[in-house]
Design a protein around this motif. Structure first.
Motif, PDB file in Angstrom:
ATOM      1  N   ASN A 105       0.833  -1.224  -0.180  1.00 27.60           N
ATOM      2  CA  ASN A 105      -0.031  -0.041   0.216  1.00 27.60           C
ATOM      3  C   ASN A 105       0.873   1.249   0.081  1.00 27.60           C
ATOM      4  O   ASN A 105       0.594   2.176   0.579  1.00 27.60           O
ATOM      5  N   THR A 106       1.945   1.070  -0.688  1.00 33.70           N
ATOM      6  CA  THR A 106       2.820   2.399  -0.596  1.00 33.70           C
ATOM      7  C   THR A 106       2.187   3.353  -2.109  1.00 33.70           C
ATOM      8  O   THR A 106       1.532   3.089  -2.512  1.00 33.70           O
ATOM      9  N   SER A 107       2.883   4.710  -2.007  1.00 36.86           N
ATOM     10  CA  SER A 107       2.753   5.718  -2.982  1.00 36.86           C
ATOM     11  C   SER A 107       1.288   5.684  -3.325  1.00 36.86           C
ATOM     12  O   SER A 107       0.441   5.715  -2.228  1.00 36.86           O
ATOM     13  N   ILE A 108       0.885   5.915  -4.378  1.00 37.81           N
ATOM     14  CA  ILE A 108      -0.521   6.314  -4.692  1.00 37.81           C
ATOM     15  C   ILE A 108      -1.689   5.230  -4.116  1.00 37.81           C
ATOM     16  O   ILE A 108      -2.809   5.447  -4.005  1.00 37.81           O
ATOM     17  N   SER A 109      -1.076   3.922  -3.892  1.00 37.86           N
ATOM     18  CA  SER A 109      -1.998   2.921  -3.380  1.00 37.86           C
ATOM     19  C   SER A 109      -2.625   3.084  -2.050  1.00 37.86           C
ATOM     20  O   SER A 109      -3.838   2.568  -1.795  1.00 37.86           O
ATOM     21  N   VAL A 110      -2.525   4.186  -1.446  1.00 38.35           N
ATOM     22  CA  VAL A 110      -3.000   4.354  -0.102  1.00 38.35           C
ATOM     23  C   VAL A 110      -4.414   5.249  -0.377  1.00 38.35           C
ATOM     24  O   VAL A 110      -5.347   5.017   0.270  1.00 38.35           O
ATOM     25  N   LEU A 134       2.077  -5.700   4.264  1.00 39.86           N
ATOM     26  CA  LEU A 134       3.174  -6.701   3.541  1.00 39.86           C
ATOM     27  C   LEU A 134       3.420  -6.603   2.212  1.00 39.86           C
ATOM     28  O   LEU A 134       2.507  -6.925   1.508  1.00 39.86           O
ATOM     29  N   CYS A 135       4.397  -6.400   1.510  1.00 43.34           N
ATOM     30  CA  CYS A 135       4.677  -6.167   0.394  1.00 43.34           C
ATOM     31  C   CYS A 135       4.626  -7.465  -0.424  1.00 43.34           C
ATOM     32  O   CYS A 135       5.717  -7.749  -1.115  1.00 43.34           O
ATOM     33  N   ASP A 136       3.692  -8.280  -0.195  1.00 47.60           N
ATOM     34  CA  ASP A 136       3.641  -9.904  -0.854  1.00 47.60           C
ATOM     35  C   ASP A 136       2.329 -10.163  -0.948  1.00 47.60           C
ATOM     36  O   ASP A 136       1.598 -10.132   0.069  1.00 47.60           O
ATOM     37  N   TYR A 137       1.991 -10.280  -2.131  1.00 46.89           N
ATOM     38  CA  TYR A 137       0.508 -10.681  -2.181  1.00 46.89           C
ATOM     39  C   TYR A 137       0.056 -11.976  -1.987  1.00 46.89           C
ATOM     40  O   TYR A 137      -1.259 -12.480  -2.305  1.00 46.89           O
ATOM     41  N   SER A 138       1.173 -12.892  -1.757  1.00 42.89           N
ATOM     42  CA  SER A 138       0.830 -14.525  -1.806  1.00 42.89           C
ATOM     43  C   SER A 138      -0.112 -14.813  -0.855  1.00 42.89           C
ATOM     44  O   SER A 138       0.060 -14.089   0.353  1.00 42.89           O
ATOM     45  N   SER A 139      -1.094 -15.793  -0.837  1.00 42.95           N
ATOM     46  CA  SER A 139      -1.725 -16.143   0.339  1.00 42.95           C
ATOM     47  C   SER A 139      -1.098 -16.687   1.319  1.00 42.95           C
ATOM     48  O   SER A 139      -1.502 -16.961   2.450  1.00 42.95           O
ATOM     49  N   LYS A 164      -3.137  14.711  16.031  1.00 44.79           N
ATOM     50  CA  LYS A 164      -4.454  14.563  15.653  1.00 44.79           C
ATOM     51  C   LYS A 164      -4.666  14.655  14.260  1.00 44.79           C
ATOM     52  O   LYS A 164      -4.122  15.279  13.438  1.00 44.79           O
ATOM     53  N   GLY A 165      -5.490  13.591  13.831  1.00 42.40           N
ATOM     54  CA  GLY A 165      -5.959  13.282  12.262  1.00 42.40           C
ATOM     55  C   GLY A 165      -5.043  12.707  11.365  1.00 42.40           C
ATOM     56  O   GLY A 165      -5.031  12.644  10.080  1.00 42.40           O
ATOM     57  N   VAL A 166      -4.317  12.330  12.122  1.00 41.08           N
ATOM     58  CA  VAL A 166      -3.001  11.287  11.495  1.00 41.08           C
ATOM     59  C   VAL A 166      -3.114  10.006  11.488  1.00 41.08           C
ATOM     60  O   VAL A 166      -3.299   9.587  12.587  1.00 41.08           O
ATOM     61  N   ALA A 167      -3.003   8.901  10.489  1.00 38.58           N
ATOM     62  CA  ALA A 167      -2.775   7.694  10.460  1.00 38.58           C
ATOM     63  C   ALA A 167      -1.412   7.192   9.872  1.00 38.58           C
ATOM     64  O   ALA A 167      -0.916   7.806   8.963  1.00 38.58           O
ATOM     65  N   LEU A 168      -0.887   6.213  10.402  1.00 40.67           N
ATOM     66  CA  LEU A 168       0.430   5.965   9.748  1.00 40.67           C
ATOM     67  C   LEU A 168       0.144   4.646   8.806  1.00 40.67           C
ATOM     68  O   LEU A 168      -0.636   3.735   9.071  1.00 40.67           O
ATOM     69  N   ASN A 169       0.882   4.802   7.731  1.00 39.36           N
ATOM     70  CA  ASN A 169       0.858   3.929   6.560  1.00 39.36           C
ATOM     71  C   ASN A 169       2.131   3.205   6.540  1.00 39.36           C
ATOM     72  O   ASN A 169       3.333   3.747   6.357  1.00 39.36           O
ATOM     73  N   VAL A 170       2.085   1.797   7.241  1.00 36.32           N
ATOM     74  CA  VAL A 170       3.374   1.007   7.434  1.00 36.32           C
ATOM     75  C   VAL A 170       3.301   0.027   6.476  1.00 36.32           C
ATOM     76  O   VAL A 170       2.484  -0.741   6.583  1.00 36.32           O
ATOM     77  N   ASN A 171       4.478   0.087   5.551  1.00 34.36           N
ATOM     78  CA  ASN A 171       4.693  -1.049   4.919  1.00 34.36           C
ATOM     79  C   ASN A 171       6.000  -1.888   4.984  1.00 34.36           C
ATOM     80  O   ASN A 171       6.884  -1.149   5.472  1.00 34.36           O
ATOM     81  N   VAL A 185      10.874   6.892   8.212  1.00 31.18           N
ATOM     82  CA  VAL A 185       9.779   7.550   8.379  1.00 31.18           C
ATOM     83  C   VAL A 185       9.995   8.538   7.144  1.00 31.18           C
ATOM     84  O   VAL A 185      11.100   9.219   6.998  1.00 31.18           O
ATOM     85  N   CYS A 186       8.915   8.464   6.206  1.00 27.56           N
ATOM     86  CA  CYS A 186       9.215   9.046   4.893  1.00 27.56           C
ATOM     87  C   CYS A 186       8.255   9.705   4.329  1.00 27.56           C
ATOM     88  O   CYS A 186       6.751   9.552   4.941  1.00 27.56           O
ATOM     89  N   ARG A 187       8.173   9.762   3.051  1.00 29.97           N
ATOM     90  CA  ARG A 187       6.939  10.507   2.305  1.00 29.97           C
ATOM     91  C   ARG A 187       6.487   9.572   1.300  1.00 29.97           C
ATOM     92  O   ARG A 187       7.149   8.407   0.989  1.00 29.97           O
ATOM     93  N   GLN A 188       5.422   9.811   0.871  1.00 30.27           N
ATOM     94  CA  GLN A 188       4.720   8.892  -0.353  1.00 30.27           C
ATOM     95  C   GLN A 188       5.449   9.161  -1.762  1.00 30.27           C
ATOM     96  O   GLN A 188       5.644  10.379  -1.923  1.00 30.27           O
ATOM     97  N   ALA A 189       5.948   8.181  -2.378  1.00 35.12           N
ATOM     98  CA  ALA A 189       6.464   7.983  -3.482  1.00 35.12           C
ATOM     99  C   ALA A 189       5.720   8.732  -4.820  1.00 35.12           C
ATOM    100  O   ALA A 189       4.436   8.660  -4.707  1.00 35.12           O
TER     101      ALA A 189
END
Length: 261
Positions: A105-110, A134-139, A164-171, A185-189
């Protein structure tokens, strides 16, 4: 007198029976009292959709040991709303966690992510919130290398709170032959999906379309989530639901001819 355990709400978008949510529940049980409200079926790519004009169903499930759990016919955002207004209506939630998603769920996928919609809905309600992916699509994806980080990141939020109003997107990067190097801790690509639509026909001769395409990363920086994952780091991007382009307000006020509109 013993200290009261934090109350942790767990949701996801892969459905209540997914491997990722089971891993997340087991980690959160080490940190507090866990309640699960999650979709009854996969809801990937639902974004922040909510159910309007249709019935919403909610039923208690005996899936997780010593954990109160409910499955809902709704979207991930619906699940958080139902948790707040019905399941936990008289209780204070200390943390909302969503995931662990099977896939990036990196970059625009958010913007499309059901996982992050649950976390952002939590932030909308004023709860500290985290979406884990987790950057792995396997079941059959291996989550063993991320459990320690899930625990430590969640504990940091419980200990220190969130803006306030912030959620963390952790990949998390997929399991590799070397350990994870650390956390960024970085920005969205700056990246996007370049879609293609394949025109097909069903057995009855009726036309339908199948979306495909390729993910293209235009970002050459080393301070974004795509770079972090590619280089075997955990990426954490603080996200906000305020989509206002604040820099554009001054530009429009200065450059547009408002008198002639």
């Amino acid at each position: 007198m013993s200290k009261k355990k934090p109350l942790i709400l767990v949701s996801n978008d892969d459905g209540i029976t997914s491997k990722g949510i089971r891993v997340l529940v087991n980690v959160m049980k080490k940190l507090g009292e866990v309640v699960v409200v999650a979709p009854d079926s996969p809801q990937s790519g639902m974004g922040h959709a909510i159910t309007i004009g249709e019935t919403l169903r909610l039923s208690e499930e005996d899936i997780f040991e010593y954990v109160e759990a409910f499955k809902s016919s709704g979207t991930p955002a619906d699940c958080v709303k139902l948790a707040k207004h019905y399941v936990l209506k008289d209780r204070k939630v200390d943390l909302v966690v969503s995931g662990i998603n099977h896939g990036s769920n990196t970059s625009i996928s958010v913007l499309y992510s059901g996982t992050m919609s649950a976390a952002i809905e939590g932030a909308l309600e004023g709860y500290p919130s985290i979406g884990f992916s987790l950057c792995d699509y396997s079941s059959k994806a291996d989550f063993s290398h991320v459990e320690e980080y899930v625990y430590k990141i969640a504990k940091q939020v419980l200990d220190h709170g969130m803006s306030k109003g912030v959620a963390l997107n952790v990949n998390f990067p997929p399991k590799r032959n070397e350990p994870i190097k650390g956390v960024k801790v970085c920005r969205q690509a700056h990246a996007k999906w370049q879609e293609e639509f394949s025109e097909r026909y069903d057995p009855n001769g009726r036309k339908y379309f199948w979306m495909a395409g390729n993910f293209v990363n235009f970002d050459k920086g080393e301070d974004n989530d795509e770079w972090a994952i590619a280089n075997n780091y955990v990426s954490i991007v603080p996200c906000q639901y305020d989509l206002t382009a604040h820099y554009a307000i001054n530009q429009m006020n200065e450059d547009w001819d408002w008198d002639n509109l």
